[in-house]
Design a protein around this motif. Structure first.
Motif, PDB file in Angstrom:
ATOM      1  N   LYS A   1      -5.696  13.935 -10.929  1.00 38.03           N
ATOM      2  CA  LYS A   1      -6.481  14.067 -12.417  1.00 38.03           C
ATOM      3  C   LYS A   1      -7.370  15.095 -12.055  1.00 38.03           C
ATOM      4  CE  LYS A   1      -9.103  11.300 -15.455  1.00 38.03           C
ATOM      5  NZ  LYS A   1     -10.197  10.271 -15.493  1.00 38.03           N
ATOM      6  N   THR A   2      -7.480  15.981 -12.968  1.00 35.92           N
ATOM      7  CA  THR A   2      -8.491  17.168 -12.693  1.00 35.92           C
ATOM      8  C   THR A   2      -9.278  17.126 -14.054  1.00 35.92           C
ATOM      9  OG1 THR A   2      -7.052  18.647 -13.854  1.00 35.92           O
ATOM     10  CG2 THR A   2      -7.024  18.759 -11.376  1.00 35.92           C
ATOM     11  N   ASP A   3     -10.625  17.519 -13.858  1.00 39.93           N
ATOM     12  CA  ASP A   3     -11.418  17.781 -15.136  1.00 39.93           C
ATOM     13  C   ASP A   3     -11.778  19.324 -14.995  1.00 39.93           C
ATOM     14  OD1 ASP A   3     -13.483  17.535 -16.850  1.00 39.93           O
ATOM     15  OD2 ASP A   3     -14.621  16.197 -15.947  1.00 39.93           O
ATOM     16  N   THR A   4     -11.444  20.105 -15.740  1.00 38.90           N
ATOM     17  CA  THR A   4     -11.717  21.436 -15.600  1.00 38.90           C
ATOM     18  C   THR A   4     -12.058  21.939 -16.968  1.00 38.90           C
ATOM     19  OG1 THR A   4      -9.414  21.791 -15.879  1.00 38.90           O
ATOM     20  CG2 THR A   4     -10.342  21.903 -13.777  1.00 38.90           C
ATOM     21  N   PHE A   5     -12.665  22.893 -16.957  1.00 39.64           N
ATOM     22  CA  PHE A   5     -12.950  23.727 -18.083  1.00 39.64           C
ATOM     23  C   PHE A   5     -12.492  25.272 -18.045  1.00 39.64           C
ATOM     24  CE2 PHE A   5     -15.622  27.241 -20.304  1.00 39.64           C
ATOM     25  CZ  PHE A   5     -15.471  26.913 -21.617  1.00 39.64           C
ATOM     26  N   ARG A   6     -11.877  25.740 -19.030  1.00 33.44           N
ATOM     27  CA  ARG A   6     -11.256  27.082 -19.101  1.00 33.44           C
ATOM     28  C   ARG A   6     -11.633  27.623 -20.443  1.00 33.44           C
ATOM     29  NH1 ARG A   6      -5.705  27.377 -16.998  1.00 33.44           N
ATOM     30  NH2 ARG A   6      -5.018  27.013 -19.351  1.00 33.44           N
ATOM     31  N   GLY A   7     -12.450  28.700 -20.431  1.00 36.08           N
ATOM     32  CA  GLY A   7     -12.479  29.394 -21.628  1.00 36.08           C
ATOM     33  C   GLY A   7     -13.481  30.365 -21.644  1.00 36.08           C
ATOM     34  N   ILE A   8     -13.881  30.919 -22.434  1.00 36.55           N
ATOM     35  CA  ILE A   8     -14.810  31.883 -22.679  1.00 36.55           C
ATOM     36  C   ILE A   8     -16.488  31.227 -22.894  1.00 36.55           C
ATOM     37  CG2 ILE A   8     -15.551  33.997 -24.359  1.00 36.55           C
ATOM     38  CD1 ILE A   8     -12.874  34.312 -23.223  1.00 36.55           C
ATOM     39  N   ALA A   9     -17.054  31.780 -22.070  1.00 43.07           N
ATOM     40  CA  ALA A   9     -18.459  31.365 -21.836  1.00 43.07           C
ATOM     41  C   ALA A   9     -19.459  32.551 -22.333  1.00 43.07           C
ATOM     42  CB  ALA A   9     -18.926  30.582 -20.471  1.00 43.07           C
TER      43      ALA A   9
END
Ligand SMILES: [Zn+2]
Length: 330
Positions: free
Chosen positions: A57-65
């Motif tokens: 189970k992973t908790d990640t953010f991927r996107g434009i910051a």
């Protein structure tokens, strides 16, 4: 991608050497598949377990910051001969980044505040860069968005990234490539900036050493377009040698900054006496170039700044009381 194509629903990457692994999947990774990493010990255990069922189970953010550069400049001073001074304000996700790079950011902030008392001959522009740790994003954006005209008005750039390492060496960027190590010399004028910092440590009777002018911090984009640059560094993941301990004290065989890019990069990770020396060095170089960049680009300045190539004199006379003893022309 190989694992995904082979039908994997998740990937665990384990280290091939002892210790934790800190890698990235790169900018181009777009697959919707969880990926995590473990130490070699855990990885070998998993690999050796027959009929392993692993829940991942992973908790990640991927996107434009969004990130910011903060810039401030003196009202006074020649706008056609701008002295820039910068430090990155961001840290890595792993830790608070007080040494890397609260040390550089706080130093230039203090110098900027003290400069309110000074009428500089040249315009002085301070920059706190965003997203340095994500590959010099802020400074690269800044330099790439200067018009040719704006770029030509920048006399030089001074960079301060990690200037209070707990197991420090007083490194100066090797602008003239006198160490003949790694990258070559910087743009014309970088050698003179290095000499200015050398003169400062000479005045303090402190040893210093070159460090490769690799472009590894926010000066990289500046030297890439030919702007003379220089700066200070007290060491990161490199290992301190016995010869260096003889000159600066500290612990041989240990990293200059054992908390480099880690959660322990807190206030306690600063060597305050080394930092004090270097904050004055920031002030020394900033004030000197605020008044005259003659040694770097031939543009005449003003004030009573003697040549640093001869006998040391007035600037920052050898006492240790800091900013207020720096010469203030006018
Ligand atoms: Zn840094």
């Amino acid at each position: 991608t190989n694992a995904y194509n082979a039908g994997a629903s998740g990937v665990v990457i384990y280290n091939n050497v002892p210790g934790a692994i800190s890698g990235t999947l790169g900018n181009g990774f777009t697959l919707d598949i969880p990926v995590t990493s473990v130490t070699d010990t855990v990885g070998q255990q998993l690999a050796a377990t027959a009929d392993l069922v692993l829940r991942l189970k992973t908790d990640t953010f991927r996107g434009i910051a969004t990130t910011y550069n903060v810039l401030a400049e003196s009202r006074r001073g020649n706008p056609n001969n701008v002295v820039m001074v910068g430090a990155h304000l961001d840290s890595v996700n792993a830790g608070p980044g007080i040494q890397d790079n609260g040390s550089g950011s706080a130093a230039i902030l203090e110098v900027a505040e003290q400069m309110a008392k000074v009428k500089p001959r040249n315009k002085v522009r301070f920059a706190l860069w965003g997203a340095e740790e994500a590959n010099l994003v802020g400074s690269t954006y800044y330099v790439n968005n200067l018009s040719a005209d704006e770029r030509s008005r920048i006399a030089l750039y001074l960079n301060f990234d990690m200037i209070g390492s707990p197991n420090h060496v007083f490194f100066i960027y090797d602008g003239d490539d006198s160490d003949a190590e790694g990258a070559g010399p910087g743009p014309a004028g970088s050698a003179e900036i290095e000499k200015t910092f050398e003169a400062y440590y000479d005045l303090k009777h402190l040893p210093f050493k070159g460090t490769d002018f690799s472009g590894r911090s926010d000066y990289g984009p500046f030297i890439a377009v030919g702007i003379p640059s220089g700066g200070l560094f007290t060491g990161a993941e490199g290992i301190k040698t016995a010869d260096e301990v003889a000159l600066w004290g500290g612990t041989a065989g240990q990293q200059y900054d054992p908390c480099y890019h880690l959660a322990c990069d807190t206030y306690d990770n600063i060597n305050l006496s080394a930092y004090d020396v270097n904050v004055d060095a920031v002030a020394f170089a900033t004030l000197r170039y605020a008044m005259s960049t003659k040694d770097v680009n031939g543009i005449k300045g003003k004030g009573n700044f003697p040549s640093l190539n001869g006998v040391p004199s007035t600037p920052g006379s050898a006492n240790d009381s800091g900013l207020h003893d720096e010469p203030v022309a006018e």
